[in-house]
Motif scaffolding. Structure first.
Motif, PDB file in Angstrom:
ATOM      1  N   PRO A 196      11.577  11.567  65.952  1.00  0.00           N
ATOM      2  CA  PRO A 196      10.530  10.546  66.030  1.00  0.00           C
ATOM      3  C   PRO A 196      10.000  10.145  64.661  1.00  0.00           C
ATOM      4  O   PRO A 196       9.766   8.948  64.403  1.00  0.00           O
ATOM      5  CB  PRO A 196       9.454  11.229  66.886  1.00  0.00           C
ATOM      6  N   ALA A 197       9.827  11.110  63.772  1.00  0.00           N
ATOM      7  CA  ALA A 197       9.313  10.784  62.440  1.00  0.00           C
ATOM      8  C   ALA A 197      10.311   9.928  61.664  1.00  0.00           C
ATOM      9  O   ALA A 197       9.927   8.972  60.987  1.00  0.00           O
ATOM     10  CB  ALA A 197       9.009  12.073  61.676  1.00  0.00           C
ATOM     11  N   GLU A 198      11.593  10.251  61.751  1.00  0.00           N
ATOM     12  CA  GLU A 198      12.615   9.466  61.052  1.00  0.00           C
ATOM     13  C   GLU A 198      12.659   8.033  61.579  1.00  0.00           C
ATOM     14  O   GLU A 198      12.747   7.066  60.805  1.00  0.00           O
ATOM     15  CB  GLU A 198      13.977  10.134  61.204  1.00  0.00           C
ATOM     16  N   ALA A 199      12.599   7.890  62.896  1.00  0.00           N
ATOM     17  CA  ALA A 199      12.621   6.562  63.488  1.00  0.00           C
ATOM     18  C   ALA A 199      11.373   5.767  63.116  1.00  0.00           C
ATOM     19  O   ALA A 199      11.452   4.565  62.828  1.00  0.00           O
ATOM     20  CB  ALA A 199      12.753   6.669  65.004  1.00  0.00           C
ATOM     21  N   GLU A 200      10.237   6.413  63.101  1.00  0.00           N
ATOM     22  CA  GLU A 200       8.981   5.717  62.772  1.00  0.00           C
ATOM     23  C   GLU A 200       8.980   5.216  61.329  1.00  0.00           C
ATOM     24  O   GLU A 200       8.471   4.128  61.045  1.00  0.00           O
ATOM     25  CB  GLU A 200       7.802   6.648  63.021  1.00  0.00           C
ATOM     26  N   VAL A 201       9.539   5.996  60.408  1.00  0.00           N
ATOM     27  CA  VAL A 201       9.624   5.552  59.007  1.00  0.00           C
ATOM     28  C   VAL A 201      10.464   4.283  58.906  1.00  0.00           C
ATOM     29  O   VAL A 201      10.089   3.316  58.229  1.00  0.00           O
ATOM     30  CB  VAL A 201      10.211   6.672  58.127  1.00  0.00           C
ATOM     31  N   LEU A 202      11.611   4.259  59.591  1.00  0.00           N
ATOM     32  CA  LEU A 202      12.474   3.079  59.555  1.00  0.00           C
ATOM     33  C   LEU A 202      11.805   1.876  60.208  1.00  0.00           C
ATOM     34  O   LEU A 202      11.867   0.759  59.685  1.00  0.00           O
ATOM     35  CB  LEU A 202      13.793   3.387  60.276  1.00  0.00           C
ATOM     36  N   ALA A 203      11.173   2.103  61.347  1.00  0.00           N
ATOM     37  CA  ALA A 203      10.517   1.008  62.054  1.00  0.00           C
ATOM     38  C   ALA A 203       9.415   0.390  61.194  1.00  0.00           C
ATOM     39  O   ALA A 203       9.268  -0.833  61.135  1.00  0.00           O
ATOM     40  CB  ALA A 203       9.951   1.494  63.381  1.00  0.00           C
ATOM     41  N   ALA A 204       8.640   1.235  60.517  1.00  0.00           N
ATOM     42  CA  ALA A 204       7.568   0.732  59.665  1.00  0.00           C
ATOM     43  C   ALA A 204       8.127  -0.036  58.463  1.00  0.00           C
ATOM     44  O   ALA A 204       7.622  -1.098  58.092  1.00  0.00           O
ATOM     45  CB  ALA A 204       6.693   1.890  59.185  1.00  0.00           C
ATOM     46  N   SER A 208      10.503  -3.171  62.696  1.00  0.00           N
ATOM     47  CA  SER A 208      11.164  -3.209  63.988  1.00  0.00           C
ATOM     48  C   SER A 208      10.316  -2.498  65.037  1.00  0.00           C
ATOM     49  O   SER A 208       9.558  -1.575  64.730  1.00  0.00           O
ATOM     50  CB  SER A 208      12.542  -2.560  63.911  1.00  0.00           C
ATOM     51  N   PRO A 209      10.424  -2.920  66.308  1.00  0.00           N
ATOM     52  CA  PRO A 209       9.613  -2.303  67.360  1.00  0.00           C
ATOM     53  C   PRO A 209      10.194  -0.968  67.805  1.00  0.00           C
ATOM     54  O   PRO A 209      11.332  -0.886  68.242  1.00  0.00           O
ATOM     55  CB  PRO A 209       9.684  -3.343  68.481  1.00  0.00           C
TER      56      PRO A 209
END
Length: 212
Positions: A196-204, A208-209
């Motif tokens: 989740p942390a890795e995905a959140e960094v990329l999304a921010a 991207s949603p």
């Protein structure tokens, strides 16, 4: 001929050349001012005539041109729910359609965060329950989803992707097909997903949603 019409025709030829639009399947649209330009019913994406597109208003009313694709309610719903959307790509591409026949990974995304590029270019992709092609209620369900998205899988049907330009929508549709192929290739084997942390960094970083 407007640039929007030319972009739509070029996108159709590109997607067909990639093998993502078998036969006369799939449909494309682009927002041109306050009008939707969409491929006609039965159009072959490899041979779109940019001067023979259907013209709709944002409510899906037919203004000009040939009869539009039956999927026009879905396209109009994307534009109404997201002011940033400028193009929509709906395909029957093999791998993404196969994933649409499987149980979703989560409530917000049928596809898990397998790769950074899926999170960056596509983002969370919910599975919309099955409805007949062109169903206005399914389009309404998409419009009312209470979280951000720019792609969805239509159950037992295929992917629909919006973008801030036709190029962005095409890139996201191609990425969704690729991550779907990876998901199917992995099968039942346990896969390492992005945390989740890795995905959140990329999304921010990429706007991207993603996330619960």
């Amino acid at each position: 001929m407007s640039a929007s019409r030319g972009d739509l025709a070029a996108a159709g030829a590109h997607l067909a050349a990639l093998g993502l639009s078998p036969g006369s399947s799939g449909n494309l649209s682009v927002l041109d001012g306050d009008r939707i330009l969409i491929t006609p019913t039965g159009a072959d994406l490899a041979r779109i005539d940019p001067d023979a597109l259907s013209v709709l208003d944002l409510e899906g009313g037919h203004l000009d041109g040939p009869r539009p694709s039956k999927e026009f309610p879905l396209h109009a719903a994307f534009y109404r729910r997201d002011p940033a959307a400028r193009a929509v790509v709906h395909l029957h591409s093999r791998h993404a359609t196969a994933v649409s026949c499987l149980p979703p990974w989560s409530r917000r995304s049928a596809v898990p965060p397998l790769t950074p590029y899926f999170v960056m270019r596509v983002g969370q992709t919910p599975l919309l329950p099955y409805a007949p092609p062109g169903d206005a209620e399914q389009a309404g369900d998409l419009e009312r989803l209470p979280f951000p998205l720019r792609a969805a899988l239509l159950q037992n049907h295929g992917p629909a992707v919006a973008g801030t330009s036709m190029g962005a929508a095409v890139d996201a549709a191609v990425e969704l097909e690729e991550v779907s192929a990876l998901l199917l290739a992995l099968g039942e084997r346990p896969a390492r997903l992005l945390t989740p942390a890795e995905a959140e960094v990329l999304a921010a970083k990429y706007g991207s949603p993603w996330g619960e």
